[in-house]
Motif scaffolding. Structure first.
Motif, PDB file in Angstrom:
ATOM      1  N   CYS A 164       0.841  -1.203   0.000  1.00 27.09           N
ATOM      2  CA  CYS A 164       0.000   0.000   0.000  1.00 27.09           C
ATOM      3  C   CYS A 164       0.872   1.247   0.000  1.00 27.09           C
ATOM      4  N   ASP A 165       1.931   1.247   0.799  1.00 26.78           N
ATOM      5  CA  ASP A 165       2.837   2.395   0.833  1.00 26.78           C
ATOM      6  C   ASP A 165       3.502   2.614  -0.526  1.00 26.78           C
ATOM      7  N   LEU A 166       3.922   1.532  -1.187  1.00 32.10           N
ATOM      8  CA  LEU A 166       4.544   1.651  -2.508  1.00 32.10           C
ATOM      9  C   LEU A 166       3.547   2.180  -3.531  1.00 32.10           C
ATOM     10  N   ILE A 167       2.315   1.691  -3.473  1.00 32.87           N
ATOM     11  CA  ILE A 167       1.269   2.152  -4.388  1.00 32.87           C
ATOM     12  C   ILE A 167       1.005   3.641  -4.183  1.00 32.87           C
ATOM     13  N   LYS A 168       0.877   4.051  -2.922  1.00 33.92           N
ATOM     14  CA  LYS A 168       0.639   5.474  -2.624  1.00 33.92           C
ATOM     15  C   LYS A 168       1.755   6.346  -3.170  1.00 33.92           C
ATOM     16  N   LEU A 169       2.994   5.935  -2.939  1.00 31.00           N
ATOM     17  CA  LEU A 169       4.135   6.726  -3.400  1.00 31.00           C
ATOM     18  C   LEU A 169       4.193   6.794  -4.926  1.00 31.00           C
ATOM     19  N   ALA A 170       3.907   5.679  -5.589  1.00 25.52           N
ATOM     20  CA  ALA A 170       3.920   5.669  -7.058  1.00 25.52           C
ATOM     21  C   ALA A 170       2.826   6.578  -7.613  1.00 25.52           C
ATOM     22  N   LEU A 171       1.623   6.490  -7.051  1.00 25.23           N
ATOM     23  CA  LEU A 171       0.526   7.349  -7.517  1.00 25.23           C
ATOM     24  C   LEU A 171       0.843   8.818  -7.260  1.00 25.23           C
ATOM     25  N   TYR A 172       1.410   9.113  -6.091  1.00 30.42           N
ATOM     26  CA  TYR A 172       1.760  10.498  -5.765  1.00 30.42           C
ATOM     27  C   TYR A 172       2.828  11.020  -6.733  1.00 30.42           C
ATOM     28  N   ASP A 173       3.862  10.226  -6.993  1.00 35.67           N
ATOM     29  CA  ASP A 173       4.893  10.662  -7.939  1.00 35.67           C
ATOM     30  C   ASP A 173       4.309  10.924  -9.324  1.00 35.67           C
ATOM     31  N   LEU A 174       3.431  10.033  -9.771  1.00 36.36           N
ATOM     32  CA  LEU A 174       2.789  10.225 -11.071  1.00 36.36           C
ATOM     33  C   LEU A 174       1.951  11.508 -11.063  1.00 36.36           C
ATOM     34  N   GLY A 175       1.256  11.755  -9.971  1.00 34.61           N
ATOM     35  CA  GLY A 175       0.461  12.980  -9.851  1.00 34.61           C
ATOM     36  C   GLY A 175       1.315  14.225  -9.848  1.00 34.61           C
ATOM     37  N   GLU A 176       2.383  14.193  -9.064  1.00 31.17           N
ATOM     38  CA  GLU A 176       3.269  15.353  -8.945  1.00 31.17           C
ATOM     39  C   GLU A 176       4.029  15.633 -10.236  1.00 31.17           C
ATOM     40  N   GLU A 177       4.624  14.599 -10.803  1.00 25.10           N
ATOM     41  CA  GLU A 177       5.488  14.791 -11.962  1.00 25.10           C
ATOM     42  C   GLU A 177       4.713  15.018 -13.260  1.00 25.10           C
ATOM     43  N   CYS A 178       3.530  14.426 -13.354  1.00 27.08           N
ATOM     44  CA  CYS A 178       2.773  14.520 -14.608  1.00 27.08           C
ATOM     45  C   CYS A 178       1.441  15.251 -14.447  1.00 27.08           C
ATOM     46  N   GLU A 179       1.143  15.743 -13.250  1.00 26.42           N
ATOM     47  CA  GLU A 179      -0.101  16.465 -12.956  1.00 26.42           C
ATOM     48  C   GLU A 179      -1.327  15.659 -13.386  1.00 26.42           C
ATOM     49  N   MET A 180      -1.524  14.525 -12.698  1.00 27.84           N
ATOM     50  CA  MET A 180      -2.599  13.601 -13.044  1.00 27.84           C
ATOM     51  C   MET A 180      -3.630  13.497 -11.923  1.00 27.84           C
ATOM     52  N   VAL A 181      -4.825  13.099 -12.319  1.00 26.87           N
ATOM     53  CA  VAL A 181      -5.908  12.799 -11.385  1.00 26.87           C
ATOM     54  C   VAL A 181      -6.383  11.374 -11.646  1.00 26.87           C
ATOM     55  N   LEU A 182      -7.028  10.803 -10.650  1.00 28.02           N
ATOM     56  CA  LEU A 182      -7.626   9.480 -10.784  1.00 28.02           C
ATOM     57  C   LEU A 182      -9.130   9.657 -10.760  1.00 28.02           C
ATOM     58  N   ILE A 183      -9.803   9.100 -11.761  1.00 24.08           N
ATOM     59  CA  ILE A 183     -11.264   9.120 -11.786  1.00 24.08           C
ATOM     60  C   ILE A 183     -11.735   7.675 -11.724  1.00 24.08           C
ATOM     61  N   TRP A 238     -14.788   5.754 -12.305  1.00 20.03           N
ATOM     62  CA  TRP A 238     -16.104   5.880 -12.925  1.00 20.03           C
ATOM     63  C   TRP A 238     -17.111   4.943 -12.278  1.00 20.03           C
ATOM     64  N   ASN A 239     -16.652   3.920 -11.567  1.00 23.27           N
ATOM     65  CA  ASN A 239     -17.567   3.007 -10.872  1.00 23.27           C
ATOM     66  C   ASN A 239     -18.240   3.700  -9.691  1.00 23.27           C
ATOM     67  N   SER A 240     -17.460   4.468  -8.942  1.00 22.97           N
ATOM     68  CA  SER A 240     -17.999   5.165  -7.767  1.00 22.97           C
ATOM     69  C   SER A 240     -18.269   6.644  -8.041  1.00 22.97           C
ATOM     70  N   LEU A 241     -17.914   7.113  -9.244  1.00 23.88           N
ATOM     71  CA  LEU A 241     -18.059   8.525  -9.634  1.00 23.88           C
ATOM     72  C   LEU A 241     -17.322   9.455  -8.657  1.00 23.88           C
ATOM     73  N   GLU A 242     -16.061   9.087  -8.377  1.00 27.02           N
ATOM     74  CA  GLU A 242     -15.231   9.898  -7.490  1.00 27.02           C
ATOM     75  C   GLU A 242     -13.953  10.304  -8.212  1.00 27.02           C
ATOM     76  N   LEU A 243     -13.522  11.530  -7.925  1.00 30.31           N
ATOM     77  CA  LEU A 243     -12.320  12.099  -8.520  1.00 30.31           C
ATOM     78  C   LEU A 243     -11.302  12.358  -7.420  1.00 30.31           C
ATOM     79  N   PHE A 244     -10.036  11.993  -7.665  1.00 30.67           N
ATOM     80  CA  PHE A 244      -8.974  12.169  -6.678  1.00 30.67           C
ATOM     81  C   PHE A 244      -7.770  12.813  -7.345  1.00 30.67           C
ATOM     82  N   ASP A 245      -7.260  13.874  -6.730  1.00 30.04           N
ATOM     83  CA  ASP A 245      -6.069  14.558  -7.221  1.00 30.04           C
ATOM     84  C   ASP A 245      -4.850  13.770  -6.739  1.00 30.04           C
TER      85      ASP A 245
END
Length: 180
Positions: free
Chosen positions: A136-155, A157-164
């Motif tokens: 879980c820690d590795l997943i969080k760090l990878a997602l955060y790096d992808l968000g920070e370096e590439c300015e990405m969000v996660l959508i 569509w199953n739960s209709l939730e958006l996460f920066d």
């Protein structure tokens, strides 16, 4: 040597949990509202009478020119295993070495992406129960790096939730729903 990591990819899950450029945020929020309205107005005791076609994002992931080798290096840097093959719809094996679709992850979390030339075209996730704090820690760090370096969000569509993905608290909130 036998391959241990063989991710499963169902066609219906393609881009259902999607990572896209931040610039799509307003479009996503508008689409979430439209989907919610349609669902509320077409709900029956057995499902829905209408469907919603999402269409293309205003800013495609491909247009951001995220290099395939960059994403692969980021994921392997967080100990994500590279899949050699993908079990597609439980009856076909896709070759990740020669095919356009790649997969990296763990048995319970996979980052899929398809490519065009040397660039990433789409990124999506498959997640089941997360049971390891370390993973879980590795997943969080990878997602955060992808968000920070590439300015990405996660959508999702199953739960209709958006996460920066530039916000560690939002990543925690999303992944916490998968803890067992």
């Amino acid at each position: 040597m036998a391959q241990n990591y063989l991710p499963l990819f169902w066609e219906d899950d393609y881009c259902q949990i999607e990572i896209v450029p931040f610039e799509n945020k307003e479009y996503i929020l508008k689409t979430i509202g439209q989907i919610s309205d349609l669902a509320n107005n077409s709900r029956t005791g057995f499902g829905f009478t209408e469907t919603f076609g999402r269409g293309q994002m205003p800013v495609s992931t491909f247009s951001e020119e995220i290099r395939t080798d960059y994403l692969e290096k980021l994921l392997t840097g967080f100990e994500f295993e590279k899949a050699k093959s993908i079990n597609y719809d439980s009856h076909k094996i896709l070759d990740c070495e020669t095919g356009l679709t790649k997969a990296y992850g763990f048995s319970n979390f996979t980052v899929f992406f398809d490519t065009e030339d040397e660039f990433v075209k789409n990124i999506w996730l498959s997640i089941s129960s997360i049971v390891s704090v370390r993973q879980c820690d590795l997943i969080k760090l990878a997602l955060y790096d992808l968000g920070e370096e590439c300015e990405m969000v996660l959508i999702d569509w199953n739960s209709l939730e958006l996460f920066d993905l530039r916000d560690k608290i939002q990543i925690d909130k999303y992944l916490n729903s998968y803890w067992k």
